[in-house]
Design an enzyme around this catalytic site. Sequence first.
Site, PDB file in Angstrom:
ATOM      1  CG  ASN A  15      -1.448   1.657   1.565  1.00  0.00           C
ATOM      2  OD1 ASN A  15      -1.257   2.098   0.713  1.00  0.00           O
ATOM      3  ND2 ASN A  15      -2.564   0.888   2.795  1.00  0.00           N
ATOM      4  CE  LYS A  42      -0.045   3.005   4.713  1.00  0.00           C
ATOM      5  NZ  LYS A  42      -0.032   3.192   6.042  1.00  0.00           N
ATOM      6  CG  HIS A  75      -6.175   2.228   5.402  1.00  0.00           C
ATOM      7  ND1 HIS A  75      -5.654   3.073   6.308  1.00  0.00           N
ATOM      8  CD2 HIS A  75      -4.991   1.102   4.711  1.00  0.00           C
ATOM      9  CE1 HIS A  75      -4.294   3.197   6.667  1.00  0.00           C
ATOM     10  NE2 HIS A  75      -4.214   1.377   5.556  1.00  0.00           N
ATOM     11  CD  GLU A 134      -3.045   5.615   6.572  1.00  0.00           C
ATOM     12  OE1 GLU A 134      -3.104   5.679   5.358  1.00  0.00           O
ATOM     13  OE2 GLU A 134      -1.832   5.449   7.563  1.00  0.00           O
ATOM     14  CD  GLU A 191      -3.681  -2.161   7.565  1.00  0.00           C
ATOM     15  OE1 GLU A 191      -2.376  -2.235   6.761  1.00  0.00           O
ATOM     16  OE2 GLU A 191      -4.019  -1.441   7.273  1.00  0.00           O
ATOM     17  N   GLY A 247       2.157   1.886  10.399  1.00  0.00           N
ATOM     18  CA  GLY A 247       3.643   3.629  10.982  1.00  0.00           C
ATOM     19  C   GLY A 247       4.427   3.711  12.021  1.00  0.00           C
ATOM     20  CB  SER A 283       5.320  -1.528  12.060  1.00  0.00           C
ATOM     21  OG  SER A 283       4.071  -0.148  11.911  1.00  0.00           O
TER      22      SER A 283
HETATM   23  P1  PGA Z   1       2.819   0.078   7.531  1.00  0.00           P
HETATM   24  O1  PGA Z   1       1.353   0.446   6.456  1.00  0.00           O
HETATM   25  O2  PGA Z   1       3.061  -0.546   7.033  1.00  0.00           O
HETATM   26  O3  PGA Z   1       3.918   1.452   7.045  1.00  0.00           O
HETATM   27  O4  PGA Z   1       1.806   0.318   8.957  1.00  0.00           O
HETATM   28  C1  PGA Z   1       0.415  -0.804   7.052  1.00  0.00           C
HETATM   29  C2  PGA Z   1      -0.906   0.093   6.308  1.00  0.00           C
HETATM   30  O5  PGA Z   1      -1.694   0.855   6.535  1.00  0.00           O
HETATM   31  O6  PGA Z   1      -1.610  -0.582   5.441  1.00  0.00           O
END
Ligand code: PGA
Length: 243
Positions: free
Chosen positions: A8, A10, A93, A95, A160, A166, A205
């Site tokens: 992803n 983003k 997601h 976010e 997640e 993140g 992460s």
């Molecule tokens: P990350 O993000 O690996 O940077 O923690 C995962 C995600 O939001 O899909």
Amino acid sequence: MAQLIAGNWKMNGLAGEATLLLSGLTAGLAGISADLLVCPPFTRLIQAASLLAGSPIMLGAQDCHAAASGAHTGDISADMLADCGVGAVILGHSERRAAHGESDDAVRAKVLAARRAGLMPIVCVGETGAERDAGAAQAVVQRQLQGSLPDGFEGVVAYEPVWAIGTGRSAGPEDVQAMHAVICGCLRGRFGDAGGATRILYGGSVNAANAAQILTLPEVGGALVGGASLQAEAFLAIARAAR
Ligand code: PGA
């Protein structure tokens, strides 16, 4: 079934960066048996489809609108994604749930739109740190699954935990295993054997150092990778840890 390693990106990836990353990935596939998927931003999808032509790496997007077309300024429909050569789409997601107020009902409508367009939906669920601290993690995830997945759901689910995204602090193997078992139980209960066979990704992460530990858990069907998917070598290292 092979595990699925999904990247992803983003809101990252200008033209030159996308070319560099995708050529690094296509050049490094030897010895990888996992299914690979990259989800660049909308603006790089056509470029990515062309660079990935003939490669086993699948192309996905990060969101779609629930309607097929119409007066929705700034939005992108699932049919438009399919038209760009996209085969999958991340939906719900955290976010987007947090920054765009996407409810479970909204996510479910998008899942239906994705299926109508022939896309594989990857539906994200996961609790916040406060919800986990309050002992509500399982209830939150069960509620999100119930609301976000339509009847007859076919696709992928990604667990997640919001507090792990993140942050560099992935969930521990016991927490991942426990939640994946809960999710698998929900899917089997609602969709029967097909639900029980749904791939459940872990995200939050995941990196080259912790991928092997996470991906060897029997309940884990793959990984949804954010930050580490922006470097070809890191993403490939995660893919090599998959079965
Ligand atoms: P990350 O993000 O690996 O940077 O923690 C995962 C995600 O939001 O899909």
